[in-house]
Design an enzyme around this catalytic site. Structure first.
Site, mmCIF file in Angstrom:
data_model
loop_
_atom_site.group_PDB
_atom_site.id
_atom_site.type_symbol
_atom_site.label_atom_id
_atom_site.label_comp_id
_atom_site.label_asym_id
_atom_site.label_seq_id
_atom_site.Cartn_x
_atom_site.Cartn_y
_atom_site.Cartn_z
ATOM 1 N N HIS A 1 16.595 5.386 2.288
ATOM 2 C CA HIS A 1 15.816 5.388 3.526
ATOM 3 C C HIS A 1 16.025 4.123 4.346
ATOM 4 O O HIS A 1 15.193 3.747 5.152
ATOM 5 C CB HIS A 1 14.337 5.610 3.206
ATOM 6 C CG HIS A 1 14.061 6.974 2.660
ATOM 7 N ND1 HIS A 1 12.884 7.325 2.052
ATOM 8 C CD2 HIS A 1 14.844 8.094 2.621
ATOM 9 C CE1 HIS A 1 12.947 8.591 1.667
ATOM 10 N NE2 HIS A 1 14.121 9.075 2.005
ATOM 11 N N ASN B 1 12.531 3.172 -1.160
ATOM 12 C CA ASN B 1 11.788 2.053 -0.589
ATOM 13 C C ASN B 1 12.649 1.217 0.346
ATOM 14 O O ASN B 1 13.863 1.095 0.160
ATOM 15 C CB ASN B 1 11.241 1.156 -1.704
ATOM 16 C CG ASN B 1 10.303 1.904 -2.627
ATOM 17 O OD1 ASN B 1 9.704 2.895 -2.232
ATOM 18 N ND2 ASN B 1 10.182 1.437 -3.853
ATOM 19 N N PRO C 1 0.816 -1.221 0.000
ATOM 20 C CA PRO C 1 0.000 0.000 0.000
ATOM 21 C C PRO C 1 0.842 1.261 0.000
ATOM 22 O O PRO C 1 1.985 1.263 0.438
ATOM 23 C CB PRO C 1 -0.795 -0.118 1.302
ATOM 24 C CG PRO C 1 0.096 -0.913 2.195
ATOM 25 C CD PRO C 1 0.777 -1.917 1.297
ATOM 26 N N ASP C 2 0.236 2.338 -0.499
ATOM 27 C CA ASP C 2 0.889 3.629 -0.377
ATOM 28 C C ASP C 2 0.489 4.252 0.951
ATOM 29 O O ASP C 2 -0.099 3.603 1.801
ATOM 30 C CB ASP C 2 0.524 4.539 -1.556
ATOM 31 C CG ASP C 2 -0.888 5.063 -1.460
ATOM 32 O OD1 ASP C 2 -1.709 4.445 -0.763
ATOM 33 O OD2 ASP C 2 -1.184 6.085 -2.091
ATOM 34 N N PHE C 3 0.789 5.534 1.110
ATOM 35 C CA PHE C 3 0.507 6.182 2.384
ATOM 36 C C PHE C 3 -0.776 6.991 2.394
ATOM 37 O O PHE C 3 -1.544 6.907 3.333
ATOM 38 C CB PHE C 3 1.677 7.096 2.790
ATOM 39 C CG PHE C 3 2.742 6.360 3.539
ATOM 40 C CD1 PHE C 3 2.868 6.497 4.904
ATOM 41 C CD2 PHE C 3 3.603 5.509 2.879
ATOM 42 C CE1 PHE C 3 3.835 5.811 5.607
ATOM 43 C CE2 PHE C 3 4.578 4.821 3.563
ATOM 44 C CZ PHE C 3 4.693 4.969 4.932
ATOM 45 N N ARG C 4 -1.008 7.793 1.364
ATOM 46 C CA ARG C 4 -2.015 8.842 1.494
ATOM 47 C C ARG C 4 -3.237 8.694 0.608
ATOM 48 O O ARG C 4 -4.083 9.579 0.601
ATOM 49 C CB ARG C 4 -1.361 10.206 1.228
ATOM 50 C CG ARG C 4 -0.234 10.505 2.213
ATOM 51 C CD ARG C 4 0.308 11.909 2.023
ATOM 52 N NE ARG C 4 1.469 12.156 2.866
ATOM 53 C CZ ARG C 4 1.417 12.525 4.140
ATOM 54 N NH1 ARG C 4 0.256 12.695 4.723
ATOM 55 N NH2 ARG C 4 2.522 12.723 4.831
ATOM 56 N N ASP D 1 11.452 -1.982 0.968
ATOM 57 C CA ASP D 1 10.942 -3.339 0.750
ATOM 58 C C ASP D 1 12.024 -4.296 0.273
ATOM 59 O O ASP D 1 11.818 -5.496 0.238
ATOM 60 C CB ASP D 1 9.768 -3.329 -0.231
ATOM 61 C CG ASP D 1 10.079 -2.649 -1.546
ATOM 62 O OD1 ASP D 1 11.264 -2.528 -1.900
ATOM 63 O OD2 ASP D 1 9.122 -2.231 -2.222
#
Length: 390
Positions: free
Chosen positions: A188, A169, A95-98, A171
Site C-alpha cells: 500500500h 502498512n 490507532p486502528d480504523f474501526r 508506517d
C-alpha cells in the site's frame, strides 16, 4: 499509519483495489498480472475440483504453534513469507480504523468529511487535500518504535529464513526494524517518497521535504509546477505498486511457510495472497481473531482455498489468537530465540532513543518538525516513517 478495517487493531493501512482508472501503473501491471491470474485460476480449479492432483501432503506433525516451530527447525522450511497488517503496529501506539470509540474513523469529526473513508480517497484528496495532511501531522512517520513483531521478522531474516515480508502498512516500521527494500513488498505504498500529481511533471520529493511541508501546515505544492504533491501511499482509487504483482508471481511458488499477522484479510488483492501458496504449505495466523477462513457455501461447493482451522479436513492451517507481540514471543520461545529477540528489541529501542535525544537537542536550536503528542497518549518515539492500513 497502518492497516485499515483491521480486526487486530493497529495503525493505518489503506483499503484499496487494483482496478483504479486513475492509476498510471495499470497498463504496466496488466500483462504480467493477467498471466498470473490465469495460472492462479488453473491451479485453483485443479486443487478444488481434484483435476489431476493428489491429496495434499500433511507437513505439520500437529496443528499447533509447537507443530509450526518444529517444522521451522526442519530441513523442509527454508523460505518463509510474512504478510502483515495494522495489528503488528498496535503496540507501538498507532490507532486502528474501526474500533468503536478509539478507532481512527470514530475520531474524524473535526475534519468535516462527507464520510470517514473520504480522507483516503484519491478524488476527494485532489479537491480537498487539507484533511489528509492535517491527519498526517498527527500520525506522521517518525513518532513510533517498531514492535516485537517487527523484530521477530528481522530475526527471520537474520536466520536466513525470510523470503519476503508483504505489508499493508505505510508506517515503514519494517524498515526501521532493519529490513531492507529487497526484503519488503510495501503493498500500500510508502511515505519515503512523494510525487507531483501532474502527469506531465511527476517530480519526486524526499521524506524530509514532505515532513517539513506537513509540519509547517502548508499544503505541499510542487516546486516546479505548483501542483499538489502526494506521498507515495496508495489511496482508494489507485492501483497497487507493480512490485506487488511482479514478486507475487515468483515468491508464492517458493514459499515453505506463510505467517499471517495482524490483518483482517478483507481487502483485495492483498487478501488473496493466502490462497496463492502451494497446497502443502502450512499457514500460521497470529491475530486477535480468526480470519481468512473459507466461505461455508463455497467450501460445500469445493470452490474455496481460504484457511481451515477447525474442520475435519484441516491439515495445514494454525491459528494463534491473541496480541501479535505475544504470539511472536511464544513462537520465538519454542524456537529457542526468545532471549535473542528480547535483547534485539532492547538494543534497537535504546539506539532509537539515543538518536531521538540527539535530534531533540538539535531541534532546540532549529524549527521543531515533530508534532505534539495527542492528549492522553504517549506514543513511542523513534521511527522515520508512519503506518497505513487495509
Amino acid at each position: 499509519m497502518a492497516e485499515r478495517d483491521e480486526t487486530d487493531a493497529g495503525g493505518i493501512e489503506a483499503e484499496r483495489g487494483s482496478d483504479s482508472p486513475d492509476s498510471d501503473s495499470d497498463s504496466e501491471n496488466g500483462g504480467a498480472s493477467g498471466e498470473s491470474e490465469m495460472d492462479f485460476l488453473r491451479n485453483l480449479l485443479s486443487r478444488t475440483l481434484g483435476l489431476g492432483s493428489e491429496k495434499p501432503e500433511k507437513v505439520l506433525d500437529e496443528l499447533t504453534l509447537d507443530g509450526v516451530s518444529r517444522f521451522m527447525q526442519s530441513e523442509k522450511c527454508r523460505n518463509v513469507i510474512c504478510i502483515v497488517g495494522a495489528g503488528i503496529s498496535t503496540s507501538a501506539g498507532i490507532p486502528d480504523f474501526r474500533s468503536p470509540g478509539t478507532g481512527l474513523y470514530a475520531n474524524l469529526q473535526s475534519y468535516n468529511l462527507p464520510y470517514p473513508e473520504a480522507i483516503f480517497e484519491i478524488n476527494y484528496f485532489k479537491q480537498h487535500p487539507e484533511p489528509f495532511f492535517a491527519l498526517a501531522r498527527e500520525l506522521y512517520p517518525g513518532q513510533f518504535k517498531p514492535t516485537v513483531c517487527h523484530y521477530f521478522i528481522r530475526l527471520l531474516k537474520e536466520k536466513g529464513l525470510l523470503l519476503r515480508c508483504y505489508t499493508q502498512n505505510i508506517d515503514t516500521l519494517e524498515r526501521v526494524a532493519g529490513l531492507d527494500q529487497e526484503d519488503l513488498v510495501e503493498a500500500h505504498g510508502t511515505f519515503f517518497t512523494s510525487h507531483c500529481l501532474r502527469s506531465s511533471c511527476k517530480k519526486q520529493y524526499t521524506l524530509d521535504w514532505m515532513k517539513e511541508k506537513i509540519f509547517s501546515t502548508a499544503t505541499p505544492k510542487c516546486d516546479k509546477c505548483q501542483s499538489l504533491v502526494k506521498p507515495d501511499i496508495v489511496f482508494f482509487g489507485e492501483s497497487l505498486p507493480p512490485r506487488f504483482f511482479t514478486l507475487m508471481q515468483s515468491d508464492f511458488q517458493k514459499v515453505d511457510l506463510l505467517i499471517i499477522m495482524g490483518t483482517s484479510l478483507q481487502v483485495q488483492p492483498f487478501a488473496s495472497l493466502v490462497s496463492r501458496v502451494p497446497t502443502n504449505t502450512p499457514r500460521l495466523l497470529i491475530n486477535k481473531e480468526k480470519t481468512g477462513q473459507s466461505d461455508p457455501f463455497m467450501s460445500l461447493m469445493g470452490l474455496s482455498t481460504g484457511m481451515d482451522f477447525d474442520s475435519e479436513k484441516a491439515y495445514r492451517d494454525v491459528a494463534w489468537l491473541g496480541a501479535c507481540d505475544e504470539g511472536c514471543t511464544a513462537l520465538a520461545e519454542l524456537l529457542g530465540w526468545k532471549n535473542e529477540l528480547e535483547e534485539l528489541v532492547k538494543k534497537e529501542h535504546s539506539a532509537i532513543d539515543a538518536k531521538s535525544g540527539q535530534a531533540g537537542e538539535a531541534g532546540a536550536t532549529a524549527s521543531p518538525l515533530t508534532p505534539p503528542a495527542k492528549p492522553g497518549s504517549s506514543p513511542q518515539k523513534g521511527s522515520d516513517a508512519g503506518s497505513k492500513a487495509e
